[in-house]
Design an enzyme around this catalytic site. Structure first.
Site, PDB file in Angstrom:
ATOM      1  N   ILE A  59       0.829  -1.210   0.000  1.00 48.92           N
ATOM      2  CA  ILE A  59       0.000   0.000   0.000  1.00 48.92           C
ATOM      3  C   ILE A  59       0.860   1.255   0.000  1.00 48.92           C
ATOM      4  O   ILE A  59       0.388   2.328  -0.339  1.00 48.92           O
ATOM      5  CB  ILE A  59      -0.980   0.061   1.196  1.00 48.92           C
ATOM      6  CG1 ILE A  59      -0.241  -0.130   2.523  1.00 48.92           C
ATOM      7  CG2 ILE A  59      -2.088  -0.952   1.036  1.00 48.92           C
ATOM      8  CD1 ILE A  59      -1.083   0.282   3.713  1.00 48.92           C
ATOM      9  N   GLU A  94      12.702   3.642   2.554  1.00 47.51           N
ATOM     10  CA  GLU A  94      13.502   2.495   2.985  1.00 47.51           C
ATOM     11  C   GLU A  94      12.710   1.210   3.168  1.00 47.51           C
ATOM     12  O   GLU A  94      13.301   0.142   3.281  1.00 47.51           O
ATOM     13  CB  GLU A  94      14.288   2.819   4.259  1.00 47.51           C
ATOM     14  CG  GLU A  94      13.439   2.987   5.505  1.00 47.51           C
ATOM     15  CD  GLU A  94      14.282   2.890   6.783  1.00 47.51           C
ATOM     16  OE1 GLU A  94      13.801   3.371   7.811  1.00 47.51           O
ATOM     17  OE2 GLU A  94      15.400   2.344   6.735  1.00 47.51           O
ATOM     18  N   ALA A  95      11.399   1.315   3.195  1.00 49.75           N
ATOM     19  CA  ALA A  95      10.622   0.106   3.453  1.00 49.75           C
ATOM     20  C   ALA A  95       9.349   0.074   2.625  1.00 49.75           C
ATOM     21  O   ALA A  95       8.891   1.097   2.127  1.00 49.75           O
ATOM     22  CB  ALA A  95      10.264   0.041   4.941  1.00 49.75           C
ATOM     23  N   LYS A 133      -6.511  -8.008  10.774  1.00 49.04           N
ATOM     24  CA  LYS A 133      -5.947  -7.245   9.664  1.00 49.04           C
ATOM     25  C   LYS A 133      -4.665  -6.590  10.192  1.00 49.04           C
ATOM     26  O   LYS A 133      -4.690  -5.964  11.261  1.00 49.04           O
ATOM     27  CB  LYS A 133      -6.941  -6.173   9.212  1.00 49.04           C
ATOM     28  CG  LYS A 133      -6.547  -5.504   7.907  1.00 49.04           C
ATOM     29  CD  LYS A 133      -7.628  -4.518   7.469  1.00 49.04           C
ATOM     30  CE  LYS A 133      -7.275  -3.907   6.129  1.00 49.04           C
ATOM     31  NZ  LYS A 133      -8.242  -2.879   5.720  1.00 49.04           N
ATOM     32  N   ASP A 168      12.529  10.932  13.410  1.00 48.38           N
ATOM     33  CA  ASP A 168      12.002  11.397  12.118  1.00 48.38           C
ATOM     34  C   ASP A 168      10.571  11.908  12.298  1.00 48.38           C
ATOM     35  O   ASP A 168       9.642  11.445  11.638  1.00 48.38           O
ATOM     36  CB  ASP A 168      12.056  10.254  11.101  1.00 48.38           C
ATOM     37  CG  ASP A 168      11.788  10.733   9.675  1.00 48.38           C
ATOM     38  OD1 ASP A 168      11.833  11.960   9.445  1.00 48.38           O
ATOM     39  OD2 ASP A 168      11.533   9.889   8.804  1.00 48.38           O
TER      40      ASP A 168
END
Lengths: 331, 208
Positions: free
Chosen positions: B7, B12-13, B24, B124
Site C-alpha cells: 500500500i 527504505e521500506a 488485519k 524522524d
C-alpha cells in the site's frame, strides 16, 4: 539575452558567459581559476587576494572565448552568497565596476540555487529535480516546494567535502583531497565500521571523521579507511536524498557541487534512482564545481522574471540561505 | 501469514497489508538497497528493525498512541503490526479548520513530551509519520529512533518537526508553536532547556 556571471564564494573565481536560447542555457564560455593553499585550508583573505589578482584577466579571457564583445553583454550577475566575505566582496566589486562601466544592469544571485538551476537549464528533461548538492562547505538536499527552493535535509555539522578534506589533511594529502581519496578508496577492500549518522533527513559527519582519524592512528590501511569513509558517507547521502524524493514525491534527482565529480557517489545515486524508477541527472564537471556560468544563468532567470537590483543595493550576504530566495521563475 | 498488496513504498521500506492470526495487519519490510555495500545494508536493516520494534513498544508504555506490534523478523527486516484505519497528518493538516489544527498540534506536542519523558527519541518526526485514527494521533515509523536522555537529542528530534512544518505546511508555521506549548506542559524536565537547544541547533545550521 547574454549574461556574464562572476562566481567568487570560496576558493574559486569564475567568469561565465551564457545565452538564453528559448528558455535553455547555452554556455558560451566558463573560465575558472582555483586558489590552492600551500598548507591547511582556505584562508579567506588569501583567497580574496587571489581572486583580485586574476579577475580582470579572467573577464577578458571569458568574453573573448565566448566570441562576444563586452558591448554585447546584456546583464552582469554575481554570487551574492553564501560564502566567505572577502571572496564575495571581491567578486561583487568586479561585477559593480563592470555594470557601471558598461552601463548594464546588475543582479546578485544565490550560489546554492544556481547549482540547481544550471542543471535545469542545461540538461534536457531535468524539470523539477531533488538536488543533492555536495561541496566543500555545503551539503544540502534541495527541492522546489511552495514557491521556494526548500532545504529538505542538510549537514548538521560540516560539509562532506570538508569532512574528506580534513581527513586528507590529517593523513598528509594535498587540497582538494577528494580526488585522491577516491583513488585510494578504489583500492580498499576491507570495510571498517564507521558511525552512520542520519537524523530525519539531516546528516552529520564529524563523528565519522573522528572515527576515521582513529583508524589511521591505529595503522589501518589508508585505502581501507578511504573506502569505508566513501561507502558510509555516500550511502548516507544517497539515503537522505531518497528520503527527500519520497517525501516530496519527485521522480528526478540532480547532482551538483564539487563532490558530484566522484564516480562512486554518482554510481550510488544513479542506482538509487534506477531502483525507484526515477531519472538521474548530473551536469558536466565544469558546471558541477563552483563556476560563473551557473551564476550567469540564474541571473538570466531572475532578470526575466522581473527582478531588478540597483548597484547601490548590490550587497553581498555571507549567510544567504537557499530558502530565502523567492522563486518567481519556476512554474 | 500471507503477504497481500503493497500500500505504500517509502524510501527504505515497503508497507503491505497482511493478516496476523485473523487480524488485519500491516507488514513493514525494510528493502535491501543495492546502492550500498552488503555489510552496511545488513547492519542498518537488522539494527533498525530491532530498534524500531523496541521503541514502538516502549512508546506505547509511555501512553503514546502507536500501532501494536504483533511480530518481529530480524533476518528479513519485517515488523508485523496493527492496521490503523486513518489518514496521514500531512494530508489533512492544511485542510482542517484553525481550531482543529490547533487541537491536533496540541496532541502532537503532548505525545512527543510523553515519549521524551521516557528518553525515547523518534528520529524522524514529520507529519507523514503521524496517522489520525479514532481522533488520536498515532506515531509510526520509529526507524531512525533511539533511546537517549540528552537535551541535544530531544532538541534535534523537535527540530526535524520544525523543518517539516516549515517545508510542508509553510502557511501554518504557527503549528509548531502549539506543539511546543503543550510539550512544555507535559514534559517532566524543564522544556525551556530543550527549546533553547532548538534555537541553538537552528543557529548551528549553515548561514543562520
Amino acid at each position: 539575452m547574454i549574461c556574464l556571471g562572476i562566481e567568487g564564494t570560496a576558493h574559486s573565481i569564475g567568469v561565465g558567459v551564457v545565452e538564453n536560447v528559448s528558455g535553455k542555457c547555452k554556455v558560451l564560455s566558463n573560465m575558472i581559476k582555483i586558489y590552492r593553499p600551500k598548507k591547511g585550508g582556505i584562508h579567506p583573505r588569501e583567497a580574496a587576494n587571489h581572486h583580485a589578482l586574476y579577475i580582470a584577466d579572467l573577464l577578458k579571457e571569458s568574453v573573448s572565448k565566448a566570441q562576444v564583445d563586452f558591448s554585447e553583454v546584456d546583464l552582469i550577475s554575481f554570487s551574492k552568497g553564501p560564502g566567505l566575505g572577502p571572496c564575495l566582496r571581491t567578486a561583487a566589486t568586479a561585477a559593480r565596476a563592470l555594470s557601471l562601466s558598461l552601463n548594464r544592469p546588475i543582479i546578485g544571485v544565490n550560489h546554492c540555487v544556481a547549482h540547481l538551476e544550471i542543471g535545469r537549464g542545461t540538461l534536457d528533461d531535468c524539470k523539477d529535480p531533488v538536488l543533492l548538492y555536495t561541496s566543500g562547505a555545503n551539503t544540502q538536499v534541495i527541492a522546489f516546494a511552495e514557491g521556494r527552493y526548500r532545504v529538505f535535509g542538510e549537514t548538521l555539522d560540516i560539509g562532506i567535502g570538508n569532512c574528506l578534506d580534513k581527513f586528507g589533511r590529517t593523513v598528509g594529502l594535498d587540497f582538494p583531497c577528494g580526488p585522491q581519496i577516491e583513488k585510494l578508496a578504489s583500492k580498499g577492500k576491507k570495510y571498517l565500521e564507521l558511525p552512520y549518522s542520519i537524523k530525519g533527513m539531516d546528516i552529520a559527519f564529524s563523528g565519522l571523521l573522528t572515527a576515521a582519524e582513529q583508524y589511521y592512528k591505529k595503522n589501518e590501511s589508508l585505502e581501507d579507511i578511504c573506502y569505508s569513509m566513501q561507502e558510509t558517507t555516500f550511502a548516507a547521502l544517497t539515503e537522505v536524498t531518497e528520503r527527500a524524493m519520497a517525501h516530496t514525491e519527485k521522480d528526478e534527482v540532480l547532482l551538483g557541487g564539487g563532490v558530484a565529480s566522484n564516480r562512486r557517489l554518482c554510481d550510488m545515486v544513479q542506482t538509487m534512482a534506477h531502483d525507484r524508477d526515477a531519472r538521474f541527472f548530473v551536469p558536466s564537471k565544469d558546471l558541477c564545481i563552483d563556476n560563473g556560468a551557473m551564476i550567469a544563468w540564474l541571473g538570466v532567470l531572475m532578470y526575466n522574471s522581473g527582478i531588478r537590483m540597483k548597484v547601490e543595493n548590490s550587497f553581498i550576504d555571507q549567510r544567504f540561505r537557499t530558502d530565502m530566495v523567492d522563486v518567481s521563475w519556476h512554474d | 501469514m500471507t503477504k497481500k498488496n503493497i500500500i505504500y513504498r517509502g524510501a527504505e521500506a515497503e508497507i503491505c497489508i497482511a493478516k496476523y492470526k485473523g487480524f488485519k495487519a500491516i507488514q513493514k519490510k525494510r528493502i535491501p538497497k543495492s546502492y550500498r555495500i552488503k555489510h552496511i545494508d545488513d547492519r542498518l536493516i537488522s539494527l533498525r528493525t530491532k530498534e524500531e520494534a523496541k521503541l514502538i513498544t516502549e512508546a506505547r508504555q509511555s501512553g503514546v498512541a502507536v500501532p501494536i506490534i504483533y511480530d518481529v523478523d530480524l533476518k528479513n527486516g519485517i515488523i508485523t503490526m496493527e492496521y490503523l484505519d486513518g489518514k496521514r497528518i500531512k494530508d489533512v493538516l492544511n485542510d482542517l479548520s484553525e481550531e482543529e489544527r490547533d487541537s491536533i498540534c496540541t496532541k502532537i506536542g503532548e505525545s512527543i513530551a510523553r515519549f521524551h519523558n521516557n528518553d525515547i527519541i523518534h528520529g524522524d518526526i514529520t507529519t507523514s509519520n503521524m496517522i489520525l485514527s479514532n481522533e488520536q494521533v498515532h506515531f509510526i515509523d520509529f526507524g531512525l529512533g533511539e533511546k537517549n536522555n540528552e537535551i541535544e537529542a530531544k532538541g534535534v528530534d523537535l527540530h526535524v518537526l520544525m523543518e517539516a512544518i516549515e517545508s510542508t505546511h509553510s502557511q501554518y508555521s504557527s503549528c509548531f508553536d502549539y506543539v511546543l506549548e503543550e510539550y512544555k506542559k507535559v514534559l517532566k524536565d524543564d522544556a525551556n532547556l530543550v527549546i533553547k537547544k532548538i534555537q541553538e541547533i537552528v543557529k548551528r545550521g549553515r548561514y543562520r
